[in-house]
Design an enzyme around this catalytic site. Structure first.
Site, PDB file in Angstrom:
ATOM      1  N   CYS A  55      -3.689  15.626 -51.209  1.00 42.10           N
ATOM      2  CA  CYS A  55      -3.354  15.896 -50.010  1.00 42.10           C
ATOM      3  C   CYS A  55      -2.279  16.906 -50.161  1.00 42.10           C
ATOM      4  O   CYS A  55      -1.417  16.591 -50.821  1.00 42.10           O
ATOM      5  CB  CYS A  55      -3.031  14.592 -49.265  1.00 42.10           C
ATOM      6  N   HIS A  94      -3.828   9.191 -50.935  1.00 45.30           N
ATOM      7  CA  HIS A  94      -2.676   8.601 -50.926  1.00 45.30           C
ATOM      8  C   HIS A  94      -2.427   7.471 -49.808  1.00 45.30           C
ATOM      9  O   HIS A  94      -2.968   7.727 -48.567  1.00 45.30           O
ATOM     10  CB  HIS A  94      -1.364   9.330 -50.817  1.00 45.30           C
ATOM     11  N   CYS A 123      -1.596   8.137 -45.293  1.00 39.48           N
ATOM     12  CA  CYS A 123      -2.177   9.565 -45.166  1.00 39.48           C
ATOM     13  C   CYS A 123      -2.157   9.823 -43.812  1.00 39.48           C
ATOM     14  O   CYS A 123      -2.864   9.045 -42.982  1.00 39.48           O
ATOM     15  CB  CYS A 123      -3.097   9.745 -46.051  1.00 39.48           C
ATOM     16  N   ARG A 175       4.935  14.272 -50.041  1.00 39.48           N
ATOM     17  CA  ARG A 175       5.613  13.223 -50.765  1.00 39.48           C
ATOM     18  C   ARG A 175       4.409  12.883 -52.113  1.00 39.48           C
ATOM     19  O   ARG A 175       4.831  12.020 -52.616  1.00 39.48           O
ATOM     20  CB  ARG A 175       5.603  12.056 -49.928  1.00 39.48           C
ATOM     21  N   ASP A 211       0.555  16.408 -48.283  1.00 38.79           N
ATOM     22  CA  ASP A 211       1.562  15.807 -48.096  1.00 38.79           C
ATOM     23  C   ASP A 211       2.610  15.936 -49.253  1.00 38.79           C
ATOM     24  O   ASP A 211       2.436  15.910 -50.273  1.00 38.79           O
ATOM     25  CB  ASP A 211       1.227  14.417 -48.265  1.00 38.79           C
TER      26      ASP A 211
HETATM   27 CO    CO Z   1      -2.108  12.694 -46.696  1.00 37.97          CO
END
Ligand code: CO
Length: 203
Positions: free
Chosen positions: A40, A96, A99, A44, A42
């Site tokens: 992803c 994750h 998400c 993080r 993301d």
């Molecule tokens: Co995500």
């Protein structure tokens, strides 16, 4: 502008050379990663950092919701290059928990283009509607959807022509489904690894 980032970069490059004088010379000549990461976007979930790999060791493709859509030219180009040119040994599909892409796929809010991108996650939702709605806690329900989405994307990768052809050639290649926890930084292996054409055909 962004002087802090440029200073960080200079410091990072200096430290790399200090600990390994040939580091950049070696990377410049060749990249030979053994792993393709499909994860992803993301912020993080920094791929290399989570699994402790240096530049040159991990080929990375990231998008919202860690999808492997069989009509997406971006993902397919990455997959073909990784399998046929780099000959990676492992493809890691890494979702994750928590998400935002997975949550946004099923919360009913209209956002525009991204709703279409996230459509494959809604399909997974509908496919597993019974077992998912049986989970009372919303966070747990969405976390389960994150896992099911990874399993679905693993199936996409496994059934892809590039991967099927690699196995037909006898090329060693494994496809794995993992989920990363933002809460403790740990990866869970979902146990859906496929390592050969015989296994892929069982689905
Ligand atoms: Co995500």
């Amino acid at each position: 502008m962004l002087e802090n980032l440029k200073a960080n970069n200079r410091g990072w490059a200096e430290r790399k050379v200090e600990s390994d004088p040939d580091f950049f010379l070696r990377l410049e000549r060749q990249q030979a990663p053994e792993y393709l990461w499909i994860g992803c976007s993301d912020s993080r979930v920094p791929a290399n950092e989570i699994v402790g790999l240096d530049p040159g060791e991990l080929f990375v493709h990231r998008n919202v919701g860690n999808l492997a859509p069989p009509q997406d030219a971006n993902y397919l180009s990455v997959l073909q290059f990784a399998v046929e040119v780099l000959k990676v040994k492992h493809i890691l599909v890494v979702g994750h928990y928590g998400c935002g892409g997975v949550r946004s796929a099923v919360d009913g809010v209209r956002r525009g283009l991204v709703d279409h991108w996230l459509h494959p996650i809604r399909e997974v939702w509908h496919e597993h509607h019974g077992s998912l709605t049986a989970i009372a806690d919303e966070t747990a329900r969405l976390d389960r959807l994150c896992e099911l989405n990874v399993e679905r994307q693993v199936r996409n990768v496994v059934s892809d022509i590039f991967v099927q052809d690699a196995w037909a050639r006898g090329q060693p290649l494994w496809v794995h489904g993992w989920v990363y926890s933002l809460a403790n930084g740990l990866i869970t292996d979902l146990g859906v690894t496929v390592g050969g054409i015989a296994e892929a055909m069982l689905d």
